[in-house]
Design an enzyme around this catalytic site. Structure first.
Site, short mmCIF file in Angstrom:
data_model
loop_
_atom_site.label_atom_id
_atom_site.label_comp_id
_atom_site.label_asym_id
_atom_site.label_seq_id
_atom_site.Cartn_x
_atom_site.Cartn_y
_atom_site.Cartn_z
N CYS A 1 53.02 56.96 36.21
CA CYS A 1 53.16 56.12 35.01
C CYS A 1 53.74 56.88 33.83
CB CYS A 1 51.82 55.50 34.64
SG CYS A 1 51.06 54.61 35.98
N HIS B 1 51.80 53.15 27.28
CA HIS B 1 51.86 52.74 28.68
C HIS B 1 50.99 51.48 28.84
CE1 HIS B 1 51.80 52.43 32.87
NE2 HIS B 1 50.61 52.94 33.06
N ASN C 1 50.49 46.44 35.25
CA ASN C 1 50.87 47.84 35.13
C ASN C 1 52.04 48.10 36.09
OD1 ASN C 1 51.10 50.61 35.30
ND2 ASN C 1 48.90 51.01 35.49
N1 COA Z 1 37.53 40.81 40.25
C1 COA Z 1 36.21 40.64 40.13
N2 COA Z 1 35.33 41.66 40.13
C2 COA Z 1 35.84 42.90 40.29
C3 COA Z 1 37.21 43.14 40.44
C4 COA Z 1 38.06 42.03 40.42
N3 COA Z 1 39.41 42.14 40.56
N4 COA Z 1 37.41 44.46 40.57
C5 COA Z 1 36.21 45.05 40.51
N5 COA Z 1 35.26 44.11 40.34
C6 COA Z 1 33.81 44.28 40.21
C7 COA Z 1 33.33 45.56 40.83
O1 COA Z 1 33.14 45.42 42.22
C8 COA Z 1 32.02 45.77 40.08
O2 COA Z 1 31.04 44.98 40.67
P1 COA Z 1 29.54 45.55 40.91
O3 COA Z 1 29.05 45.89 39.53
O4 COA Z 1 28.87 44.41 41.57
O5 COA Z 1 29.75 46.75 41.77
C9 COA Z 1 32.31 45.21 38.70
O6 COA Z 1 33.46 44.37 38.86
C10 COA Z 1 32.59 46.27 37.66
O7 COA Z 1 33.52 47.17 38.21
P2 COA Z 1 33.99 48.42 37.40
O8 COA Z 1 34.94 49.20 38.26
O9 COA Z 1 32.84 49.13 36.79
O10 COA Z 1 34.80 47.69 36.23
P3 COA Z 1 35.50 48.34 35.01
O11 COA Z 1 35.01 47.69 33.78
O12 COA Z 1 35.50 49.84 35.07
O13 COA Z 1 37.00 47.87 35.21
C11 COA Z 1 39.11 48.66 35.95
C12 COA Z 1 37.72 48.28 36.35
C13 COA Z 1 39.89 49.09 37.20
C14 COA Z 1 39.80 47.46 35.32
C15 COA Z 1 39.05 49.82 34.93
O14 COA Z 1 38.23 50.85 35.43
C16 COA Z 1 40.38 50.39 34.60
O15 COA Z 1 41.21 49.73 34.02
N6 COA Z 1 40.62 51.70 34.91
C17 COA Z 1 41.86 52.33 34.65
C18 COA Z 1 42.83 51.90 35.69
C19 COA Z 1 44.25 52.21 35.33
O16 COA Z 1 44.70 51.84 34.29
N7 COA Z 1 44.93 52.87 36.26
C20 COA Z 1 46.30 53.18 36.14
C21 COA Z 1 46.49 54.33 35.23
S1 COA Z 1 48.17 54.64 35.04
#
Ligand code: COA
Length: 330
Positions: free
Chosen positions: A114, A254, A284
């Site tokens: 990215c 980004h 993204n």
């Molecule tokens: N739909 C519904 N529920 C979802 C889901 C989806 N698409 N994806 C994950 N969940 C659930 C998980 O299973 C978890 O459930 P649980 O509590 O029963 O285990 C719950 O939602 C919370 O998951 P969590 O991973 O803690 O959520 P979060 O608030 O951290 O958000 C991301 C997840 C991926 C959106 C976040 O961590 C993020 O944006 N990270 C950075 C990713 C990124 O930008 N990467 C590229 C960098 S260049």
């Protein structure tokens, strides 16, 4: 004597097919509310089976060359920043240069995920500043849809496909790039990766069965890294440019997640009206996110001659990078 160097043309392209959150609800156990609240994403563009990343690169490049009024023969270097090249080799940049008719260009791919476009323009600018080349084409392009595990709801909802291009040339003295910062920390490499298909885990039936040819990510670790590094990098490049936060007219971060952008912008103390966000429509797009946003900002009148533009990226590697430039296009 170093030349002032800037961006003299931009272009972008995203595939026609749009995948909405409602479409994803039919594919995995997710819902529009979760995706919008946690990420800000509403839809993304997806390349069809017959469309490789080089096609997206070509379409974006044609528009950037037109915008810059530069002929393909004038290009001396093509850099394609991507982690989803057409092939492991040859380089996608060589294929794109050939398709464009850029007969006089060297060409290479750059792998910084990215952060790829920021790595690309920084590299390009050094060649132009030193007079080695006069015209460099930088493309950030990605078809992440082809390496996603479409059964993994925690990753497949986040990404989209697209390409953005920029033509780099000497510009009026005092305009163009003012500062750069690039960084990498491979100790976090495992946090966001595609582990199969390279020399460590060559393709076997077992790697396929374990889905090692798809993207894997430790979301919350990447989230924390992103918020910290976006703010730090932004401040560093603003300072290196000899500017204050208030001098920034437009910030293109980004486009990974609106919560990452909001948290970084709050920490930075930049007016949110100066922040360009289009991730609701694209998700993204990794290396394509910043150049597509840049092209939309430029064509949409958000960038005026003399504006101070800040761009900051972060991603797999882990990598990060930022730059400040004084917009030189009239
Ligand atoms: N739909 C519904 N529920 C979802 C889901 C989806 N698409 N994806 C994950 N969940 C659930 C998980 O299973 C978890 O459930 P649980 O509590 O029963 O285990 C719950 O939602 C919370 O998951 P969590 O991973 O803690 O959520 P979060 O608030 O951290 O958000 C991301 C997840 C991926 C959106 C976040 O961590 C993020 O944006 N990270 C950075 C990713 C990124 O930008 N990467 C590229 C960098 S260049």
């Amino acid at each position: 004597m170093l030349h002032s160097v800037g961006i003299v043309g931009t272009g972008s392209y995203t595939p026609e097919k749009v995948l909405t959150n409602a479409d994803l609800e039919k594919m995995v156990d997710t819902n529009d509310e979760w995706i919008v609240n946690r990420t800000g994403i509403r839809e993304r563009h997806i390349a069809d089976d017959k469309t490789p990343v080089s096609e997206l690169c070509y379409q974006a490049a044609v528009k950037a060359l037109e915008d810059a009024k530069v002929a393909a023969e004038e290009i001396e270097l093509v850099i394609v920043a991507t982690v989803t090249p057409d092939f492991a080799f040859p380089a996608t940049a060589a294929l794109v240069a050939d398709r464009l008719g850029a007969k006089n260009a060297a060409a290479f791919d750059l792998s910084a995920a990215c952060t790829g476009f920021i790595y690309g323009v920084t590299t390009a600018a050094q060649f132009v500043a030193t007079g080695v080349y006069r015209t460099v084409l930088v493309i950030g392009a990605e078809t992440l849809s082809k390496i996603l595990n479409w059964e993994d709801r925690s990753t497949c909802v986040l990404f989209g496909d697209g390409a953005g291009a920029a033509v780099i040339q000497p510009v009026e003295e005092g305009y163009g790039f003012k500062s750069y910062e690039l960084g990498a920390d491979g100790s976090g490499g495992h946090l966001l990766a595609m582990l199969g298909g390279g020399s460590r885990n060559p393709a076997t039936p077992e790697t396929l069965q374990k889905k090692m040819h798809t993207l894997s990510m430790a979301g919350s670790e990447v989230f924390k890294f992103a918020v910290r590094i976006m703010g730090e990098t932004a401040l560093n490049v603003i300072e290196k440019a000899g500017l204050q936060k208030n001098d920034i007219d437009l910030f293109i971060p980004h486009q990974a997640n609106s919560r990452i952008i909001d948290a970084s912008v709050r920490r930075l103390g930049i007016d949110s009206g100066k922040v360009f966000v289009n991730l609701d429509r694209y998700g993204n797009m990794s290396g394509a996110s910043i150049p597509v946003a840049l092209d939309e900002a430029a064509r949409g009148g958000r960038l005026k001659y003399g504006d101070n533009l800040l761009m900051v990226g972060f991603g797999a590697g882990l990598t990060w990078g930022g730059t400040v430039l004084k917009w030189s296009k009239r």
